[in-house]
Design an enzyme around this catalytic site. Sequence first.
Site, PDB file in Angstrom:
ATOM      1  N   ARG A  47      -0.898   4.351   9.292  1.00  0.00           N
ATOM      2  CA  ARG A  47       0.043   5.339   8.771  1.00  0.00           C
ATOM      3  C   ARG A  47       0.707   6.102   9.907  1.00  0.00           C
ATOM      4  NH1 ARG A  47      -3.818   8.502   4.752  1.00  0.00           N
ATOM      5  NH2 ARG A  47      -1.880   9.594   4.200  1.00  0.00           N
TER       6      ARG A  47
ATOM      7  N   LEU B  42     -11.959   2.970   3.872  1.00  0.00           N
ATOM      8  CA  LEU B  42     -10.522   2.957   3.659  1.00  0.00           C
ATOM      9  C   LEU B  42     -10.124   4.347   3.180  1.00  0.00           C
ATOM     10  CD1 LEU B  42     -10.076  -0.422   1.706  1.00  0.00           C
ATOM     11  CD2 LEU B  42      -9.494   0.002   4.105  1.00  0.00           C
ATOM     12  N   ASP B  43      -8.897   4.768   3.475  1.00  0.00           N
ATOM     13  CA  ASP B  43      -8.419   6.056   3.000  1.00  0.00           C
ATOM     14  C   ASP B  43      -8.435   6.101   1.474  1.00  0.00           C
ATOM     15  OD1 ASP B  43      -7.947   6.780   5.608  1.00  0.00           O
ATOM     16  OD2 ASP B  43      -5.806   6.299   5.546  1.00  0.00           O
ATOM     17  N   ARG B  44      -8.468   7.291   0.941  1.00  0.00           N
ATOM     18  CA  ARG B  44      -8.561   7.497  -0.511  1.00  0.00           C
ATOM     19  C   ARG B  44      -7.535   6.665  -1.283  1.00  0.00           C
ATOM     20  NH1 ARG B  44      -9.229  13.256  -3.527  1.00  0.00           N
ATOM     21  NH2 ARG B  44      -9.049  12.535  -5.657  1.00  0.00           N
TER      22      ARG B  44
ATOM     23  N   THR C 214      -5.644   4.115  -0.086  1.00  0.00           N
ATOM     24  CA  THR C 214      -5.435   2.756   0.403  1.00  0.00           C
ATOM     25  C   THR C 214      -6.313   1.813  -0.407  1.00  0.00           C
ATOM     26  OG1 THR C 214      -4.925   3.504   2.653  1.00  0.00           O
ATOM     27  CG2 THR C 214      -5.619   1.209   2.397  1.00  0.00           C
TER      28      THR C 214
END
Length: 330
Positions: free
Chosen positions: A246, A143-145, A147
């Site tokens: 996103r 997962l993104d930083r 998120t």
Amino acid sequence: MSELSANEAISITVEARAHGWRIDHYLARLYPNYSRSAFQKAINQGAVLLNGLPAKTGRRLRVNDSLSVKLPEESDSSLPAEDIPLEILYEDDSLVVLNKAANMIVHPGRGNYHGTMAGALQFHFDQLSDMAGQLRPGIVHRLDRDTTGVIIVAKDNQIHSRLSSQFEKREVTKEYRALVWGCPDFDSDTIETHMSVHPGKREKMQVCEPGGNSREATTRYEVIERFKKATYVRLLPKTGRTHQLRVHMSHLGHPILADSLYRGRSQVTPSDLNPQCDAATGNTILIQRQALHAMRLTFRHPQSGNEMTIEAPLPPDMQVTLDYLESQGR
């Protein structure tokens, strides 16, 4: 996926997702504990065969290509174990499911070797898979930083391989929740595009025309609740591209709240959502990271085969923002 060894060649059949990739890029993705330059060197030395013949670095892969890889061990950077709290949603002998916090990098990279989920996993668990390399212990997906939400960790290589296969075959159902700017025209729709790395900003992705290094990306969105300035949506990605949700919501004209990379604003206050709000509270920060949460993950347990659905509650900053929007009416 097998572990590389200095004494034996590993046979790999190229899967559909890697069609069009460079060989060195593909191998570095499969085995992150080896650098891309190490694979380039191995290719130049004839240690990588493609369909039985010495491979060339620039060759683009095709589905079902056969690779044979052999190279000496390359030491990996050590990953420090760090006593960072982790929220466990589920755990058994095979796997762990976590609720990832915001502002936590999943695995080290680009100089970020501390404060990562990988380091926390090293501290809290005695046994984790190492199939993805020493810097990604047990980590099956990412997962993104900023998120938050559900993420799976495997405890051994066999479990890791089975889970990875489910992700590769798109057998895992992922459901996200997001707060986006404005109101989409439809209550539900499917966004189908191609994506690639932004030519001017390597940390950013973009929607593009098919061809080259672009990859198809598909997301379904469903409106949960509409407000005056924003909308609460359910996002169901069918593919798993970097920053896909996103990018797709920004492409639709409804970027995710507080997503500085794709909208240019890193935080949201009451005055952003209601210009007529009380001046005393108007500058209070509601959320200061993209309002995106991996709410639910459905997959087959790699040992029992039973279907499992794990859910992570909406994080406090998104709940506070949602509560404020609801207090302002539709």
